[in-house]
Write a protein that holds these residues in place. Structure first.
Motif, PDB file in Angstrom:
ATOM      1  N   GLU A 202      22.942  47.937  64.035  1.00 28.87           N
ATOM      2  CA  GLU A 202      22.680  49.350  64.267  1.00 28.87           C
ATOM      3  C   GLU A 202      21.260  49.720  63.820  1.00 28.87           C
ATOM      4  O   GLU A 202      20.740  49.160  62.876  1.00 28.87           O
ATOM      5  CB  GLU A 202      23.684  50.225  63.493  1.00 28.87           C
ATOM      6  N   ALA A 203      20.680  50.703  64.489  1.00 26.77           N
ATOM      7  CA  ALA A 203      19.344  51.194  64.134  1.00 26.77           C
ATOM      8  C   ALA A 203      19.483  52.415  63.221  1.00 26.77           C
ATOM      9  O   ALA A 203      18.960  53.497  63.506  1.00 26.77           O
ATOM     10  CB  ALA A 203      18.560  51.544  65.388  1.00 26.77           C
ATOM     11  N   GLN A 204      20.242  52.236  62.139  1.00 29.54           N
ATOM     12  CA  GLN A 204      20.532  53.356  61.229  1.00 29.54           C
ATOM     13  C   GLN A 204      20.374  52.886  59.778  1.00 29.54           C
ATOM     14  O   GLN A 204      21.285  53.044  58.961  1.00 29.54           O
ATOM     15  CB  GLN A 204      21.967  53.850  61.464  1.00 29.54           C
ATOM     16  N   LEU A 205      19.216  52.319  59.463  1.00 23.52           N
ATOM     17  CA  LEU A 205      19.017  51.710  58.147  1.00 23.52           C
ATOM     18  C   LEU A 205      19.258  52.694  57.005  1.00 23.52           C
ATOM     19  O   LEU A 205      20.030  52.419  56.083  1.00 23.52           O
ATOM     20  CB  LEU A 205      17.612  51.128  58.044  1.00 23.52           C
ATOM     21  N   LEU A 206      18.608  53.852  57.044  1.00 21.02           N
ATOM     22  CA  LEU A 206      18.731  54.811  55.952  1.00 21.02           C
ATOM     23  C   LEU A 206      20.150  55.354  55.849  1.00 21.02           C
ATOM     24  O   LEU A 206      20.692  55.503  54.746  1.00 21.02           O
ATOM     25  CB  LEU A 206      17.728  55.957  56.152  1.00 21.02           C
ATOM     26  N   LEU A 207      20.766  55.638  56.986  1.00 24.08           N
ATOM     27  CA  LEU A 207      22.114  56.193  56.973  1.00 24.08           C
ATOM     28  C   LEU A 207      23.131  55.181  56.445  1.00 24.08           C
ATOM     29  O   LEU A 207      24.007  55.514  55.645  1.00 24.08           O
ATOM     30  CB  LEU A 207      22.503  56.635  58.381  1.00 24.08           C
ATOM     31  N   ILE A 208      22.999  53.932  56.882  1.00 27.85           N
ATOM     32  CA  ILE A 208      23.904  52.881  56.420  1.00 27.85           C
ATOM     33  C   ILE A 208      23.742  52.664  54.915  1.00 27.85           C
ATOM     34  O   ILE A 208      24.734  52.565  54.179  1.00 27.85           O
ATOM     35  CB  ILE A 208      23.639  51.571  57.186  1.00 27.85           C
ATOM     36  N   SER A 209      22.504  52.611  54.458  1.00 24.08           N
ATOM     37  CA  SER A 209      22.252  52.426  53.024  1.00 24.08           C
ATOM     38  C   SER A 209      22.844  53.572  52.214  1.00 24.08           C
ATOM     39  O   SER A 209      23.416  53.361  51.139  1.00 24.08           O
ATOM     40  CB  SER A 209      20.744  52.333  52.762  1.00 24.08           C
ATOM     41  N   ALA A 210      22.718  54.799  52.748  1.00 21.54           N
ATOM     42  CA  ALA A 210      23.254  55.962  52.045  1.00 21.54           C
ATOM     43  C   ALA A 210      24.776  55.914  51.973  1.00 21.54           C
ATOM     44  O   ALA A 210      25.373  56.244  50.936  1.00 21.54           O
ATOM     45  CB  ALA A 210      22.797  57.243  52.742  1.00 21.54           C
ATOM     46  N   VAL A 211      25.421  55.481  53.041  1.00 25.30           N
ATOM     47  CA  VAL A 211      26.886  55.394  53.069  1.00 25.30           C
ATOM     48  C   VAL A 211      27.379  54.371  52.055  1.00 25.30           C
ATOM     49  O   VAL A 211      28.315  54.636  51.284  1.00 25.30           O
ATOM     50  CB  VAL A 211      27.387  55.044  54.486  1.00 25.30           C
ATOM     51  N   ILE A 212      26.766  53.186  52.047  1.00 21.32           N
ATOM     52  CA  ILE A 212      27.184  52.133  51.113  1.00 21.32           C
ATOM     53  C   ILE A 212      26.904  52.556  49.674  1.00 21.32           C
ATOM     54  O   ILE A 212      27.738  52.359  48.771  1.00 21.32           O
ATOM     55  CB  ILE A 212      26.473  50.809  51.431  1.00 21.32           C
ATOM     56  N   ALA A 213      25.730  53.166  49.449  1.00 19.67           N
ATOM     57  CA  ALA A 213      25.395  53.629  48.097  1.00 19.67           C
ATOM     58  C   ALA A 213      26.394  54.684  47.629  1.00 19.67           C
ATOM     59  O   ALA A 213      26.838  54.663  46.473  1.00 19.67           O
ATOM     60  CB  ALA A 213      23.977  54.196  48.076  1.00 19.67           C
ATOM     61  N   PHE A 214      26.767  55.596  48.527  1.00 24.24           N
ATOM     62  CA  PHE A 214      27.742  56.631  48.170  1.00 24.24           C
ATOM     63  C   PHE A 214      29.083  55.994  47.804  1.00 24.24           C
ATOM     64  O   PHE A 214      29.757  56.432  46.868  1.00 24.24           O
ATOM     65  CB  PHE A 214      27.925  57.605  49.336  1.00 24.24           C
ATOM     66  N   GLY A 215      29.478  54.946  48.534  1.00 20.17           N
ATOM     67  CA  GLY A 215      30.727  54.255  48.228  1.00 20.17           C
ATOM     68  C   GLY A 215      30.729  53.669  46.828  1.00 20.17           C
ATOM     69  O   GLY A 215      31.729  53.777  46.101  1.00 20.17           O
ATOM     70  N   PHE A 216      29.606  53.092  46.415  1.00 22.28           N
ATOM     71  CA  PHE A 216      29.538  52.526  45.071  1.00 22.28           C
ATOM     72  C   PHE A 216      29.488  53.613  44.003  1.00 22.28           C
ATOM     73  O   PHE A 216      30.025  53.438  42.907  1.00 22.28           O
ATOM     74  CB  PHE A 216      28.324  51.593  44.948  1.00 22.28           C
ATOM     75  N   VAL A 217      28.858  54.743  44.319  1.00 23.81           N
ATOM     76  CA  VAL A 217      28.858  55.861  43.373  1.00 23.81           C
ATOM     77  C   VAL A 217      30.287  56.367  43.159  1.00 23.81           C
ATOM     78  O   VAL A 217      30.689  56.672  42.025  1.00 23.81           O
ATOM     79  CB  VAL A 217      27.952  56.996  43.882  1.00 23.81           C
ATOM     80  N   VAL A 218      31.065  56.425  44.238  1.00 18.45           N
ATOM     81  CA  VAL A 218      32.464  56.861  44.147  1.00 18.45           C
ATOM     82  C   VAL A 218      33.259  55.920  43.253  1.00 18.45           C
ATOM     83  O   VAL A 218      34.165  56.341  42.529  1.00 18.45           O
ATOM     84  CB  VAL A 218      33.096  56.940  45.553  1.00 18.45           C
ATOM     85  N   LEU A 219      32.925  54.631  43.272  1.00 23.47           N
ATOM     86  CA  LEU A 219      33.644  53.657  42.449  1.00 23.47           C
ATOM     87  C   LEU A 219      33.187  53.673  40.994  1.00 23.47           C
ATOM     88  O   LEU A 219      34.004  53.563  40.074  1.00 23.47           O
ATOM     89  CB  LEU A 219      33.453  52.250  43.017  1.00 23.47           C
TER      90      LEU A 219
ATOM     91  N   LYS B 165      25.064  44.368  55.537  1.00 25.07           N
ATOM     92  CA  LYS B 165      24.137  43.461  56.226  1.00 25.07           C
ATOM     93  C   LYS B 165      24.456  43.391  57.723  1.00 25.07           C
ATOM     94  O   LYS B 165      23.558  43.446  58.569  1.00 25.07           O
ATOM     95  CB  LYS B 165      24.227  42.071  55.601  1.00 25.07           C
ATOM     96  N   GLU B 166      25.735  43.286  58.049  1.00 24.19           N
ATOM     97  CA  GLU B 166      26.150  43.228  59.449  1.00 24.19           C
ATOM     98  C   GLU B 166      25.816  44.523  60.177  1.00 24.19           C
ATOM     99  O   GLU B 166      25.328  44.508  61.319  1.00 24.19           O
ATOM    100  CB  GLU B 166      27.651  42.967  59.530  1.00 24.19           C
ATOM    101  N   MET B 167      26.063  45.647  59.520  1.00 25.91           N
ATOM    102  CA  MET B 167      25.782  46.944  60.140  1.00 25.91           C
ATOM    103  C   MET B 167      24.289  47.137  60.390  1.00 25.91           C
ATOM    104  O   MET B 167      23.882  47.649  61.443  1.00 25.91           O
ATOM    105  CB  MET B 167      26.325  48.069  59.254  1.00 25.91           C
ATOM    106  N   ILE B 168      23.457  46.725  59.446  1.00 27.41           N
ATOM    107  CA  ILE B 168      22.009  46.871  59.603  1.00 27.41           C
ATOM    108  C   ILE B 168      21.505  45.999  60.748  1.00 27.41           C
ATOM    109  O   ILE B 168      20.600  46.386  61.502  1.00 27.41           O
ATOM    110  CB  ILE B 168      21.292  46.527  58.286  1.00 27.41           C
TER     111      ILE B 168
END
Length: 221
Positions: free
Chosen positions: A185-202, A179-182
């Motif tokens: 930063e003007a990187q909505l799709l990239l931020i969402s992809a990074v966080i989603a990837f982190g949860f997939v790793v877990l 939420k803070e990053m969004i």
């Protein structure tokens, strides 16, 4: 492309997520096991409590439970769970809320495992003089846990994803950082992809490993 991530403690946020998940999983397993014992126990009052708890808690949104721990227990009743600073209090309250919620699903997963244990085994154990507690702990639960590994793995995966709700009371985990990053930063799709990837790793390795364990320890009937 990923330079902006250097300004944020991404690993620290996911470490908080892991801590939330691990502590809540341990607490949920303990409380969920007790609830399952109540639901199959011989005492009507305990059976009624276990049944009511599971049916009520499973139908309350997790967000409501998390907010209740903060607004109800902390702000209204002054319960701090032994902590003094704001961040630690909210973290412990989030763990409590996750335990209260997830234990209802743990209970049902274990109860399904208990139902796979042949009734004759429990009757034979009672026939040789074992008490209900001994039958449950020595005969029924060991087999129930082995039969419930895969359902419990699904509950754990859901718990890892549910830790994002802790952001509602200010716990500095991955969802709050997102939420803070969004906002900054003007990187909505990239931020969402990074966080989603982190949860997939877990979650993905957790599901694969526990699925393999479930097949290895399954009770052969």
């Amino acid at each position: 492309m990923f330079d902006f991530l250097e300004d944020y403690d991404l690993l620290g946020a996911f470490w908080t997520t892991v801590q939330l998940a691990v502590l809540s999983a341990v607490g949920s397993l303990i409380w969920g096991t007790l609830l399952a014992a109540m639901r199959v126990g011989p005492v009507p009052l305990m059976r009624g409590f276990g049944t009511a708890y599971v049916n009520i808690v499973r139908n309350i949104p997790l967000t409501v439970i998390i907010l209740f721990t903060s607004l109800g227990l902390n702000q209204s009743l002054g319960i701090t769970l032994g902590a003094s600073d704001f961040e630690t209090i909210n973290f412990r309250l989030a763990v409590l809320g996750l335990i209260l919620y997830t234990s209802a699903f743990v209970c049902e997963a274990l109860r399904s495992g208990i139902n796979t244990v042949p009734v004759g085994q429990a009757e034979a154990a009672r026939a040789i003089g074992l008490s209900f507690g001994q039958v449950l702990s020595l005969v029924v639960l060991p087999q129930a846990f082995r039969s419930s590994v895969v359902p419990l793995a699904n509950v754990l995966i859901a718990l890892i994803k549910n830790t994002t709700v802790a952001a509602a009371i200010g716990v500095a985990e991955a969802a709050l950082l997102m939420k803070e990053m969004i906002e900054n930063e003007a990187q909505l799709l990239l931020i969402s992809a990074v966080i989603a990837f982190g949860f997939v790793v877990l979650t993905l390795p957790t599901g694969l490993i526990l699925g393999w364990v479930g097949k290895k320890v399954a009770v052969k009937r």
